[in-house]
Design a protein around this motif. Sequence first.
Motif, PDB file in Angstrom:
ATOM      1  N   LEU A 198       0.836  -1.206   0.000  1.00 23.06           N
ATOM      2  CA  LEU A 198       0.000   0.000   0.000  1.00 23.06           C
ATOM      3  C   LEU A 198       0.872   1.259   0.000  1.00 23.06           C
ATOM      4  CD1 LEU A 198      -2.769  -1.007   2.590  1.00 23.06           C
ATOM      5  CD2 LEU A 198      -2.999  -0.876   0.099  1.00 23.06           C
ATOM      6  N   ALA A 199       1.940   1.243   0.798  1.00 25.69           N
ATOM      7  CA  ALA A 199       2.862   2.394   0.833  1.00 25.69           C
ATOM      8  C   ALA A 199       3.527   2.577  -0.524  1.00 25.69           C
ATOM      9  CB  ALA A 199       3.919   2.175   1.913  1.00 25.69           C
ATOM     10  N   LEU A 200       3.893   1.476  -1.160  1.00 23.93           N
ATOM     11  CA  LEU A 200       4.554   1.538  -2.466  1.00 23.93           C
ATOM     12  C   LEU A 200       3.657   2.218  -3.494  1.00 23.93           C
ATOM     13  CD1 LEU A 200       7.111   0.706  -4.021  1.00 23.93           C
ATOM     14  CD2 LEU A 200       5.963  -1.446  -4.580  1.00 23.93           C
ATOM     15  N   GLN A 201       2.374   1.907  -3.472  1.00 18.49           N
ATOM     16  CA  GLN A 201       1.419   2.543  -4.398  1.00 18.49           C
ATOM     17  C   GLN A 201       1.386   4.053  -4.187  1.00 18.49           C
ATOM     18  OE1 GLN A 201      -2.374   0.622  -3.810  1.00 18.49           O
ATOM     19  NE2 GLN A 201      -1.640  -1.371  -4.497  1.00 18.49           N
ATOM     20  N   GLU A 202       1.358   4.465  -2.908  1.00 22.70           N
ATOM     21  CA  GLU A 202       1.307   5.898  -2.597  1.00 22.70           C
ATOM     22  C   GLU A 202       2.573   6.606  -3.080  1.00 22.70           C
ATOM     23  OE1 GLU A 202      -1.151   7.668  -1.153  1.00 22.70           O
ATOM     24  OE2 GLU A 202      -2.456   5.911  -1.003  1.00 22.70           O
ATOM     25  N   PHE A 203       3.723   6.019  -2.814  1.00 23.87           N
ATOM     26  CA  PHE A 203       4.990   6.660  -3.187  1.00 23.87           C
ATOM     27  C   PHE A 203       5.188   6.692  -4.703  1.00 23.87           C
ATOM     28  CE2 PHE A 203       6.559   5.207   1.193  1.00 23.87           C
ATOM     29  CZ  PHE A 203       6.239   6.419   1.762  1.00 23.87           C
ATOM     30  N   MET A 204       4.640   5.703  -5.390  1.00 25.85           N
ATOM     31  CA  MET A 204       4.741   5.702  -6.854  1.00 25.85           C
ATOM     32  C   MET A 204       3.894   6.824  -7.442  1.00 25.85           C
ATOM     33  SD  MET A 204       4.851   1.601  -7.726  1.00 25.85           S
ATOM     34  CE  MET A 204       5.173   1.780  -9.470  1.00 25.85           C
ATOM     35  N   LEU A 205       2.742   7.089  -6.844  1.00 23.81           N
ATOM     36  CA  LEU A 205       1.889   8.192  -7.307  1.00 23.81           C
ATOM     37  C   LEU A 205       2.570   9.542  -7.097  1.00 23.81           C
ATOM     38  CD1 LEU A 205      -1.606   7.030  -5.977  1.00 23.81           C
ATOM     39  CD2 LEU A 205      -0.898   7.158  -8.371  1.00 23.81           C
ATOM     40  N   GLU A 206       3.425   9.620  -6.064  1.00 28.00           N
ATOM     41  CA  GLU A 206       4.114  10.874  -5.742  1.00 28.00           C
ATOM     42  C   GLU A 206       5.486  10.965  -6.419  1.00 28.00           C
ATOM     43  OE1 GLU A 206       4.377  10.644  -1.531  1.00 28.00           O
ATOM     44  OE2 GLU A 206       2.209  10.776  -1.208  1.00 28.00           O
ATOM     45  N   TYR A 207       5.878   9.921  -7.140  1.00 27.93           N
ATOM     46  CA  TYR A 207       7.223   9.855  -7.755  1.00 27.93           C
ATOM     47  C   TYR A 207       8.308  10.042  -6.701  1.00 27.93           C
ATOM     48  CZ  TYR A 207       4.478  10.439 -12.013  1.00 27.93           C
ATOM     49  OH  TYR A 207       3.546  10.271 -13.016  1.00 27.93           O
ATOM     50  N   ASN A 208       8.065   9.456  -5.517  1.00 26.27           N
ATOM     51  CA  ASN A 208       9.002   9.555  -4.402  1.00 26.27           C
ATOM     52  C   ASN A 208       9.982   8.375  -4.503  1.00 26.27           C
ATOM     53  OD1 ASN A 208      10.361   9.815  -1.953  1.00 26.27           O
ATOM     54  ND2 ASN A 208       8.528  10.397  -0.824  1.00 26.27           N
TER      55      ASN A 208
END
Length: 410
Positions: A208-218
């Motif tokens: 779930l965290a990975l999905q969020e960070f991918m959306l933010e290009y983090n």
Amino acid sequence: MQFGPLIKFYRIQQGLTQKELANGICSVPHLSKIESNSKEANEETMGLLLERLGVNLASITENEDQIKQLVAELNEKIDYFLNDEADEVMERLKEFEGIIPFTTNLHTYELTKFRYLIFKGLIPEAQIQYELLNKQKKIFSQPQMALFSYLYAVWLLKKGSYKRADELLDSIGKDSKIEIASGEILYHRAIAKTLLEEPGYAIHFGKLALQEFMLEYNFKKILHVMMLLGINYTNTKIYDEAQENFKHLIRNAEMLNEESMLPEIYHNMGYLQKKVHNYKEALYYLEKSKSLQPKNTLNYLITIYTIGEMNFELKEYERAKEAFDESFFLSKQLDNKKYRILSNYYIMALDSPEKSLAYTESKVIPYLEESDGKSEELICFYKMLSNHYRNIGRFDQAVKYIEKISNGGM
């Protein structure tokens, strides 16, 4: 902006008495009430007081806006793991510390400062900041209280209180008006579950965290989450997923030149290869990890010890002894009992196998049973002794260790 306390701040800073500041503008009792915020001054009186102090009202308002902007910027730098840039923003914020207590940004700044100190690993300073915030929490707004709970949970993870940290993170629901990206909370939930040895949950929150960070290009946080996923895939024996994860992780970390992460990535890839008995491959990654690590650290000790294990499995006994001699010496320097005992076992096994078996029963197993409980290392020593006693016809002793294995090491 609380103008009364701010006027008091500038008056004291300039060495003026209330009488000197109030002269010709208002009475001393009137100024005293203004400074204590018990009475609001009219605009003309406020303007005259600020003018005598040489303070420009427009610049004060501008400063408040700049403080708010810098606090947001500092949070962003921490979000994206921009270490040096976070330091620069913090230095700029320190220039305003004299007036921050009189602004509406006070609690937000103090909470962000706590986050920064945790991020930098400044343990004593973070402890002092926590104690300061804990005294103020009764007057926090709901979003500030949620943020404080989150930061306290991250702080507890650093201090080793994993269960309490996990409970706090669980209490911060999706509906909490917290000014922290949801990916950050999910990421620390994954860390907590990893440290609690609950890999299934760790993988869930990690994804779930990975999905969020991918959306933010983090990208940096993506690498950190991939590390967690790789570790937990390994621990749950999902080796194909772990292998693919670490391959992507190594390629991306090397491409982004993430030198601070590469030693840990290589070590964990080496550990994975050890688990699937690819000892030569494991040795290759462990040597890469060792070459990038500073000596005289716990991580270096673990890596050099594991290199010894791999050489032992590959029957490269001279190299194994060299590694175990180094890990034994370093474990004494670092006062690490576990790796001192384990390194000594292998040194004895190379010189005198019979003595090493006695040492296993008298030192290694009692220590691992007391400290590690159900560790894989302990199970391996049970199996070794069980096989040894079976081979020499001591089936009573062989059964004893088989039963320990069946009971999960207890």
